[in-house]
Design a protein around this motif. Structure first.
Motif, PDB file in Angstrom:
ATOM      1  N   SER A  60      71.733  17.275  35.206  1.00 35.08           N
ATOM      2  CA  SER A  60      72.962  18.059  35.043  1.00 35.08           C
ATOM      3  C   SER A  60      73.494  17.952  33.622  1.00 35.08           C
ATOM      4  CB  SER A  60      74.019  17.592  36.045  1.00 35.08           C
ATOM      5  OG  SER A  60      73.593  17.812  37.371  1.00 35.08           O
ATOM      6  N   ILE A  61      73.436  16.752  33.036  1.00 33.93           N
ATOM      7  CA  ILE A  61      73.923  16.572  31.668  1.00 33.93           C
ATOM      8  C   ILE A  61      73.100  17.390  30.679  1.00 33.93           C
ATOM      9  CG2 ILE A  61      74.144  14.899  29.787  1.00 33.93           C
ATOM     10  CD1 ILE A  61      74.895  12.811  31.897  1.00 33.93           C
ATOM     11  N   ALA A  62      71.779  17.426  30.872  1.00 37.18           N
ATOM     12  CA  ALA A  62      70.919  18.202  29.976  1.00 37.18           C
ATOM     13  C   ALA A  62      71.245  19.689  30.038  1.00 37.18           C
ATOM     14  CB  ALA A  62      69.456  17.964  30.331  1.00 37.18           C
ATOM     15  N   LEU A  63      71.511  20.194  31.243  1.00 38.78           N
ATOM     16  CA  LEU A  63      71.888  21.600  31.387  1.00 38.78           C
ATOM     17  C   LEU A  63      73.288  21.848  30.833  1.00 38.78           C
ATOM     18  CD1 LEU A  63      70.487  22.287  34.966  1.00 38.78           C
ATOM     19  CD2 LEU A  63      69.533  23.061  32.795  1.00 38.78           C
ATOM     20  N   LEU A  64      74.181  20.886  31.020  1.00 38.29           N
ATOM     21  CA  LEU A  64      75.538  21.019  30.501  1.00 38.29           C
ATOM     22  C   LEU A  64      75.551  21.010  28.979  1.00 38.29           C
ATOM     23  CD1 LEU A  64      77.499  18.685  32.952  1.00 38.29           C
ATOM     24  CD2 LEU A  64      77.680  21.164  32.783  1.00 38.29           C
ATOM     25  N   ALA A  65      74.658  20.254  28.360  1.00 37.43           N
ATOM     26  CA  ALA A  65      74.607  20.207  26.900  1.00 37.43           C
ATOM     27  C   ALA A  65      74.291  21.584  26.326  1.00 37.43           C
ATOM     28  CB  ALA A  65      73.568  19.181  26.445  1.00 37.43           C
ATOM     29  N   TYR A  66      73.345  22.270  26.951  1.00 36.36           N
ATOM     30  CA  TYR A  66      73.034  23.642  26.506  1.00 36.36           C
ATOM     31  C   TYR A  66      74.268  24.527  26.642  1.00 36.36           C
ATOM     32  CZ  TYR A  66      70.804  28.232  26.268  1.00 36.36           C
ATOM     33  OH  TYR A  66      70.482  29.513  25.922  1.00 36.36           O
ATOM     34  N   LEU A  70      76.485  26.626  23.764  1.00 38.95           N
ATOM     35  CA  LEU A  70      76.774  28.055  23.898  1.00 38.95           C
ATOM     36  C   LEU A  70      78.272  28.303  23.886  1.00 38.95           C
ATOM     37  CD1 LEU A  70      74.992  30.623  24.394  1.00 38.95           C
ATOM     38  CD2 LEU A  70      75.482  30.338  26.816  1.00 38.95           C
ATOM     39  N   LEU A  71      79.014  27.433  24.555  1.00 32.71           N
ATOM     40  CA  LEU A  71      80.462  27.554  24.666  1.00 32.71           C
ATOM     41  C   LEU A  71      81.133  27.472  23.299  1.00 32.71           C
ATOM     42  CD1 LEU A  71      82.669  27.605  27.014  1.00 32.71           C
ATOM     43  CD2 LEU A  71      82.862  25.164  26.612  1.00 32.71           C
ATOM     44  N   ILE A 120      71.974  21.739  20.474  1.00 30.98           N
ATOM     45  CA  ILE A 120      71.626  22.644  19.374  1.00 30.98           C
ATOM     46  C   ILE A 120      70.936  23.900  19.907  1.00 30.98           C
ATOM     47  CG2 ILE A 120      70.303  22.872  17.240  1.00 30.98           C
ATOM     48  CD1 ILE A 120      72.721  21.013  17.071  1.00 30.98           C
ATOM     49  N   GLN A 121      70.142  23.733  20.944  1.00 33.19           N
ATOM     50  CA  GLN A 121      69.486  24.891  21.557  1.00 33.19           C
ATOM     51  C   GLN A 121      70.519  25.872  22.091  1.00 33.19           C
ATOM     52  OE1 GLN A 121      67.151  24.096  25.130  1.00 33.19           O
ATOM     53  NE2 GLN A 121      65.527  25.423  24.378  1.00 33.19           N
ATOM     54  N   GLY A 122      71.580  25.365  22.708  1.00 33.52           N
ATOM     55  CA  GLY A 122      72.639  26.232  23.199  1.00 33.52           C
ATOM     56  C   GLY A 122      73.379  26.939  22.080  1.00 33.52           C
ATOM     57  N   SER A 416      78.031  28.102  33.348  1.00 37.28           N
ATOM     58  CA  SER A 416      76.865  27.217  33.266  1.00 37.28           C
ATOM     59  C   SER A 416      77.268  25.745  33.249  1.00 37.28           C
ATOM     60  CB  SER A 416      76.060  27.536  31.996  1.00 37.28           C
ATOM     61  OG  SER A 416      75.605  28.868  32.015  1.00 37.28           O
ATOM     62  N   VAL A 417      78.532  25.473  32.915  1.00 35.71           N
ATOM     63  CA  VAL A 417      79.054  24.115  32.995  1.00 35.71           C
ATOM     64  C   VAL A 417      79.495  23.806  34.421  1.00 35.71           C
ATOM     65  CG1 VAL A 417      80.932  22.593  32.266  1.00 35.71           C
ATOM     66  CG2 VAL A 417      79.752  23.999  30.574  1.00 35.71           C
TER      67      VAL A 417
END
Length: 470
Positions: A60-66, A70-71, A120-122, A416-417
């Motif tokens: 979940s943290i990895a997806l939240l980082a993206y 983006l945010l 950074i990817q986000g 996405s968060v």
């Protein structure tokens, strides 16, 4: 000073080239985002050494980082793209950021470096979505925007769901570094396209004859149509023109103007909900199917294939939206998704019938998804276009499409968060079945504002109304 005409200008600035570049850019960004979904449990345990008990939390943290990247970056890229009116430059900058993030993810053996790479990817993805969607709106007539957004939606869906599928296969058969070799190759191909492409305004610059350089300058857009010509205009006309130009300047920031409009707020809410539902599934599904089916990363990736295939109908949905508007496809997608989200609770073991059921449910969810993204993105574009038509110059000479899609990406990243957070906590506390019916409920309830407010309030007589609310 005269400038040399760019090589292959007509091809590089054509609608087909622009659409291809944006579609590939979206695919690349989302493919790289989605590649990590089926393999992240293995990566966290085998490469980084995360304890098994902490795997779901760190997924979940990895997806939240993206989403956080983006945010933060979406409104910034939207503002800069409108301010400088150079979409191509910011798309190239975004891809360079994507390259850097991919290097970090490839080499990471420490958790914080891995998470930072996703952040950074986000941020780089914000450039693709904000600037790329604004570029499409700049380049195509209003009655083709829905179809173009449908192509973007197909590219996104293919990236989101082919990413996990391909990564699962390659990771299982050839390993981690072979997978990243594919990613670096895709980034290089994308970079060539972004460098080769030119914007439609670049084509417009060269429409006048080369003998009249001042006309070329006016076409470029660096010299405003309202700029006073010194030669043949009376001083009183100059003052009148300048006064008219001054009146057209926005009284408040463009972003606030957009947020004052109920139709725009509804469009942004739809972005939150769409992201919430599908990123929630992405965050919990791989671990769930590994648990009930005993699948490895290969099986976890292939489960997303039905959605990738069904997403190919998105351009057809977009064509329908161009003719009839986004209200009913958006509402229908949310209603259709509801029962199939709830029914995801049914597969409980590795029997063939259970696996077939899961794939069937994901195919039907893919049909719903193909209606949602083109509708929501077309609504954002249509809202800005309607405001400009009602009151020309309301957003100033820089326009608002970049900032509008920046806000949409902001909303999408917020979803996405919230999606992975809600799904992760509910699954941990109450189980998979509770998570699926809560997602179905969110989808069904959101269909109500989609019906009432998409395209304007359903029960209000259609009249001109700009974003100022006047």
């Amino acid at each position: 000073m005269s400038r040399e005409k760019p090589y292959m200008l007509e091809v590089r600035a054509s609608g087909g080239m622009i659409m291809t570049t944006v579609a590939v850019a979206v695919f690349t960004d989302i493919f790289l985002y989605g590649v990590i979904v089926p393999i992240i449990p293995n990566v966290l345990v085998e490469r980084i050494g995360v304890p098994q008990s902490s795997v779901q939390k760190n997924i979940s943290i990895a997806l939240l980082a993206y989403a956080a990247g983006l945010l933060v970056a979406s409104p910034v890229f939207g503002f800069l793209a409108d301010l400088f009116q150079n979409r191509r430059l910011f798309m190239i900058i975004g891809l360079l950021g994507l390259l850097g993030s991919t290097i970090l993810l490839c080499l990471a053996h420490v958790l914080w470096i891995f998470i930072f790479g996703r952040l950074i990817q986000g941020m780089s993805g914000a450039a693709v979505w904000t600037v790329g969607l604004a570029l499409i709106t700049d380049s195509f007539a209003e009655n083709n925007i829905g179809k173009m957004m449908g192509i973007v939606s197909s590219s996104m869906s293919l990236g989101v769901f082919l990413g996990p599928s391909i990564s699962g296969v390659v990771y299982a058969r050839a390993g981690y570094y072979a997978l990243f070799g594919i990613l670096f190759g895709l980034i290089c191909a994308d970079l060539l396209l972004r460098i080769f492409m030119l914007e439609r305004k670049d084509l417009e610059r060269w429409k006048p004859s080369a003998e009249n350089e001042s006309a070329v300058e006016r076409d470029i857009g660096f010299v405003s149509d309202n700029t006073v010509s010194i030669g043949n205009v009376e001083p009183t006309a100059d003052r009148s023109t300048l006064k008219s130009q001054k009146k057209k300047k926005p009284k408040v920031p463009v972003g606030l103007k957009l947020l004052k409009n109920g139709r725009m707020i509804n469009g942004l809410y739809m972005g939150v909900i769409i992201a919430w539902i599908f990123t929630a599934l992405e965050s919990i599904l791989p671990l769930h199917v590994e648990t009930i089916f005993n699948w490895n990363s290969l099986g976890s990736g292939l489960i997303f294939l039905p959605i990738a295939i069904t997403s190919l109908i998105s351009p057809l949905i977009g064509h329908w939206i161009d003719k009839h508007g986004p209200r009913w496809p958006l509402a229908a997608g949310l209603v259709i998704a509801c029962p199939f989200l709830v029914l995801l609770r049914l597969p409980e073991n590795g029997a063939i019938g259970q696996i077939v059921l899961l794939f069937a449910l994901f195919t039907l969810l893919g049909l719903a998804s193909s209606m949602l993204l083109p509708s929501s993105m077309s609504e954002i574009s249509a809202c800005v276009t309607a405001a400009e038509q009602d009151k020309p110059g309301i957003f100033g000479k820089s326009g608002a499409y970049g900032q509008a899609f920046g806000l949409f990406n902001l909303a999408y990243s917020a979803g996405s968060v919230f999606g992975p957070l809600e799904a992760g906590f509910v699954t941990a506390a109450e189980g998979w079945g509770t998570t699926t019916w809560t997602l179905g409920l969110i989808s069904f309830v959101s269909a109500v504002p989609a019906i009432l407010f998409t395209g304007g309030y359903l029960f209000k007589k259609r009249t001109s109304r700009n974003i100022d609310g006047q």
